[in-house]
Write a protein that holds these residues in place. Structure first.
Motif, PDB file in Angstrom:
ATOM      1  N   TYR A 122      40.428  34.371  58.334  1.00  0.00           N
ATOM      2  CA  TYR A 122      39.964  33.788  59.725  1.00  0.00           C
ATOM      3  C   TYR A 122      39.767  32.483  59.440  1.00  0.00           C
ATOM      4  N   GLY A 123      39.198  32.144  57.987  1.00  0.00           N
ATOM      5  CA  GLY A 123      38.878  30.691  57.773  1.00  0.00           C
ATOM      6  C   GLY A 123      37.686  30.204  57.483  1.00  0.00           C
ATOM      7  N   CYS A 124      36.741  31.648  57.379  1.00  0.00           N
ATOM      8  CA  CYS A 124      35.263  31.271  56.996  1.00  0.00           C
ATOM      9  C   CYS A 124      35.466  31.204  55.260  1.00  0.00           C
ATOM     10  N   ASN A 125      34.751  30.446  54.755  1.00  0.00           N
ATOM     11  CA  ASN A 125      34.952  30.191  53.245  1.00  0.00           C
ATOM     12  C   ASN A 125      33.680  29.985  52.499  1.00  0.00           C
ATOM     13  N   VAL A 126      32.574  30.090  53.255  1.00  0.00           N
ATOM     14  CA  VAL A 126      31.186  30.058  52.581  1.00  0.00           C
ATOM     15  C   VAL A 126      30.833  31.512  52.590  1.00  0.00           C
ATOM     16  N   PHE A 127      30.220  32.009  51.370  1.00  0.00           N
ATOM     17  CA  PHE A 127      30.092  33.079  51.106  1.00  0.00           C
ATOM     18  C   PHE A 127      28.578  33.213  50.371  1.00  0.00           C
ATOM     19  N   VAL A 128      28.019  34.467  50.319  1.00  0.00           N
ATOM     20  CA  VAL A 128      26.517  34.619  49.618  1.00  0.00           C
ATOM     21  C   VAL A 128      26.921  35.423  48.437  1.00  0.00           C
ATOM     22  N   VAL A 129      26.278  35.258  47.291  1.00  0.00           N
ATOM     23  CA  VAL A 129      26.158  36.310  45.947  1.00  0.00           C
ATOM     24  C   VAL A 129      24.549  36.372  45.450  1.00  0.00           C
ATOM     25  N   ASP A 130      24.476  37.370  44.976  1.00  0.00           N
ATOM     26  CA  ASP A 130      23.177  37.267  44.213  1.00  0.00           C
ATOM     27  C   ASP A 130      23.210  37.984  42.787  1.00  0.00           C
ATOM     28  N   ASN A 131      24.363  38.242  42.488  1.00  0.00           N
ATOM     29  CA  ASN A 131      24.576  39.022  41.140  1.00  0.00           C
ATOM     30  C   ASN A 131      25.710  38.651  40.528  1.00  0.00           C
ATOM     31  N   LEU A 132      26.067  38.816  39.222  1.00  0.00           N
ATOM     32  CA  LEU A 132      27.300  38.555  38.456  1.00  0.00           C
ATOM     33  C   LEU A 132      28.601  39.273  38.787  1.00  0.00           C
ATOM     34  N   ASN A 133      28.359  40.589  39.184  1.00  0.00           N
ATOM     35  CA  ASN A 133      29.626  41.280  39.597  1.00  0.00           C
ATOM     36  C   ASN A 133      30.063  40.934  40.792  1.00  0.00           C
ATOM     37  N   GLU A 134      29.185  40.318  41.677  1.00  0.00           N
ATOM     38  CA  GLU A 134      29.756  39.887  43.112  1.00  0.00           C
ATOM     39  C   GLU A 134      30.453  38.376  42.722  1.00  0.00           C
ATOM     40  N   LEU A 135      29.821  37.738  41.820  1.00  0.00           N
ATOM     41  CA  LEU A 135      30.367  36.355  41.479  1.00  0.00           C
ATOM     42  C   LEU A 135      31.689  36.629  40.911  1.00  0.00           C
ATOM     43  N   GLU A 136      32.079  37.577  40.341  1.00  0.00           N
ATOM     44  CA  GLU A 136      33.259  37.857  39.673  1.00  0.00           C
ATOM     45  C   GLU A 136      34.329  38.127  40.471  1.00  0.00           C
ATOM     46  N   LYS A 137      33.815  38.535  41.630  1.00  0.00           N
ATOM     47  CA  LYS A 137      34.988  38.883  42.829  1.00  0.00           C
ATOM     48  C   LYS A 137      35.559  37.709  43.544  1.00  0.00           C
ATOM     49  N   PHE A 138      35.104  36.568  43.236  1.00  0.00           N
ATOM     50  CA  PHE A 138      35.564  35.453  43.808  1.00  0.00           C
ATOM     51  C   PHE A 138      36.595  34.818  42.990  1.00  0.00           C
ATOM     52  N   LYS A 139      36.624  35.055  41.503  1.00  0.00           N
ATOM     53  CA  LYS A 139      37.696  34.430  40.760  1.00  0.00           C
ATOM     54  C   LYS A 139      38.903  34.396  41.157  1.00  0.00           C
ATOM     55  N   PRO A 140      39.573  35.372  41.911  1.00  0.00           N
ATOM     56  CA  PRO A 140      40.800  35.095  42.436  1.00  0.00           C
ATOM     57  C   PRO A 140      40.814  33.878  43.620  1.00  0.00           C
ATOM     58  N   TYR A 141      39.695  33.781  44.237  1.00  0.00           N
ATOM     59  CA  TYR A 141      39.563  32.845  45.413  1.00  0.00           C
ATOM     60  C   TYR A 141      38.909  31.556  44.953  1.00  0.00           C
ATOM     61  N   GLN A 142      38.724  30.860  43.683  1.00  0.00           N
ATOM     62  CA  GLN A 142      38.080  29.980  43.239  1.00  0.00           C
ATOM     63  C   GLN A 142      38.167  28.660  44.088  1.00  0.00           C
ATOM     64  N   HIS A 143      39.460  28.569  44.370  1.00  0.00           N
ATOM     65  CA  HIS A 143      40.025  27.306  44.944  1.00  0.00           C
ATOM     66  C   HIS A 143      39.471  27.190  46.630  1.00  0.00           C
ATOM     67  N   ASP A 144      39.130  28.481  46.864  1.00  0.00           N
ATOM     68  CA  ASP A 144      38.726  28.558  48.612  1.00  0.00           C
ATOM     69  C   ASP A 144      37.536  28.696  49.011  1.00  0.00           C
ATOM     70  N   VAL A 145      36.725  28.687  48.102  1.00  0.00           N
ATOM     71  CA  VAL A 145      35.398  29.384  48.399  1.00  0.00           C
ATOM     72  C   VAL A 145      34.356  28.248  47.917  1.00  0.00           C
ATOM     73  N   GLU A 146      33.031  28.248  48.683  1.00  0.00           N
ATOM     74  CA  GLU A 146      31.851  27.642  48.333  1.00  0.00           C
ATOM     75  C   GLU A 146      30.956  28.571  48.359  1.00  0.00           C
ATOM     76  N   LEU A 147      29.976  28.779  47.389  1.00  0.00           N
ATOM     77  CA  LEU A 147      28.864  30.009  47.585  1.00  0.00           C
ATOM     78  C   LEU A 147      27.551  29.558  47.584  1.00  0.00           C
ATOM     79  N   LEU A 148      26.721  30.508  48.215  1.00  0.00           N
ATOM     80  CA  LEU A 148      25.276  30.355  48.267  1.00  0.00           C
ATOM     81  C   LEU A 148      24.646  31.454  47.484  1.00  0.00           C
ATOM     82  N   VAL A 149      23.752  31.183  46.553  1.00  0.00           N
ATOM     83  CA  VAL A 149      23.126  32.126  45.627  1.00  0.00           C
ATOM     84  C   VAL A 149      21.737  32.338  46.528  1.00  0.00           C
TER      85      VAL A 149
END
Ligand SMILES: *Cc1c(COP(=O)(O)O)cnc(C)c1O
Length: 399
Positions: free
Chosen positions: A123-150
């Protein structure tokens, strides 16, 4: 789980006088569409959005869809220039369908499936929230597309829903996450928190903001890229049967705390309840009645398993009004339609004698009401009538 409905309570019934215009609107809507109904007034949605915007002038407001995910609410807020806070693919689909530009959305569910991430990114939404390492790891494949909030957690036993029990991490854990993200080449944009829904004390926000500022300072001290965003979540309170502080007054200490942040930090909030609670009035009708142990029992066509689900899930107490206000008041019970004994809306309230077909009005019924309703026992959920969506004061049904 809250059992607000089982508490003896004379307060929830109010002898508020309805205007002739409102009585006419309610009666004609019921004549046209039948009961039960939920009447959504988009003017109130606008008014609440503007009031919060004015109270938090430096903050970008992302309406959290969760408490009332209706197309008319999304359209009304889109016109007001609002942004949106999404948590599921269903919510992504709703805003996409209504033409919300993806840049005006953030996805804040701390725990996601890969498909949730992919759907939001498509859809084009690229800001996501994480609060643990397991979740952070899910973003490895999308590292160039996303910006995260902790997301940080701040426990709050006074709120209707202490959202920091289920989600969020400590400041130390946040710093570890940010360091790890740096080594994985994933961009961390900032921090977020949610102090708890219907938080009555603004100091909860103030101390959370101060802790976030300390984490931001630590990030710089450790030589990590400076954080640019702080998301102060939802939780802003509304008056049910108990008055809360006016929103401009409530936000004074919050603005003070925000002014201590570096000027480069962009601040967001995710209000849900505050925007929609007051915008919906419920209308139920009396299906039948019986006198039991000295009280009049009225069985309505809406109840705990329907629009009043917030009595179970949300701790809210909705002000109730009867359309028929004549005569002496007697101790009464308002029960829902299902065959379950917990399906009681209010006990020991003084009501005028009601006839079958009489209407009972619930105020402040917009947040966490229809959103959590079921069709248990095959009692259909209340339909929503949309008022004042357009300038010409039209009236329309939604499904
Ligand atoms: C539910 C929720 C909100 C909205 O909270 P309110 O208390 O209704 O303002 C905002 N953000 C997140 C992440 C939520 O889960």
């Amino acid at each position: 789980m809250a059992h607000a409905h089982s508490v003896l309570d004379f307060q929830s019934f109010t002898h508020q006088i309805l205007s002739a215009d409102e009585i006419h609107l309610i009666e004609s809507s019921v004549a046209q569409f039948g009961a039960p109904l939920l009447m959504l007034d988009c003017d109130v949605v606008r008014q609440q959005y503007r009031a919060l915007k004015q109270a938090l002038p430096t903050v970008t407001l992302h309406f959290a869809l969760k408490p009332l995910p209706l197309p008319a609410v999304v359209r009304t807020l889109l016109d007001e220039g609002a942004s949106f806070d999404l948590a599921t693919t269903g919510e992504v689909e709703l805003v996409a369908q209504e033409g919300v530009p993806a840049e005006r959305t953030i996805h804040t569910h701390p725990i996601k499936r890969d498909s949730d991430i992919r759907d939001a990114l498509a859809y084009g939404c690229n800001v996501f929230v994480v609060d643990n390492l397991n979740e952070l790891e899910k973003f490895k494949p999308y590292q160039h597309d996303v910006e995260l909030l902790v997301r940080l957690s701040f426990r709050n036993s006074e709120a209707f829903a202490d959202l920091s029990k289920k989600f969020g991490c400590s400041p130390e854990q946040a710093l570890t996450l940010i360091e790890t993200a740096q080594t994985w080449n994933i961009r961390i944009k900032g921090l977020s928190f949610h102090v708890g829904s219907q938080t009555m004390n603004p100091q909860k926000y103030v101390s959370a903001i101060r802790t976030c500022k300390a984490v931001m300072d630590q990030v710089v001290e450790r030589g990590l890229p400076a954080l640019s965003t702080l998301d102060i979540g939802g939780g802003f309170p509304v008056s049910y049967t108990q008055q809360v502080m006016p929103i401009d007054q409530f936000c004074v200490p919050i603005n003070e705390a925000l002014s201590e942040l570096p000027e480069t930090v962009q601040v967001l909030a995710e209000p849900g309840r505050f925007i929609v609670a007051q915008a919906v009035t419920s209308v139920a009708s009396v299906m039948g009645q019986a006198e039991r142990e000295g009280q009049m029992w009225y069985y309505l066509d809406d109840g705990i398993y329907g629009s009043f689900s917030g009595l179970m899930f949300d701790d809210a107490k909705y002000p109730l009004v009867t359309l028929n206000q004549g005569g002496e008041c007697i101790p009464s019970v308002l029960a829902g339609p299902t065959c379950d004994s917990i399906d009681v809306i209010a006990e020991n309230i003084l009501l005028p004698k009601l006839e079958n077909g009489d209407l009972v009005i619930g105020r402040m019924m917009g947040a966490y009401t229809s959103a959590t309703a079921t069709d248990f026992n095959f009692f259909k959920r209340a339909q929503t009538v949309v008022l004042n969506e357009f300038a010409e004061n039209s009236e329309r049904m939604t499904g």
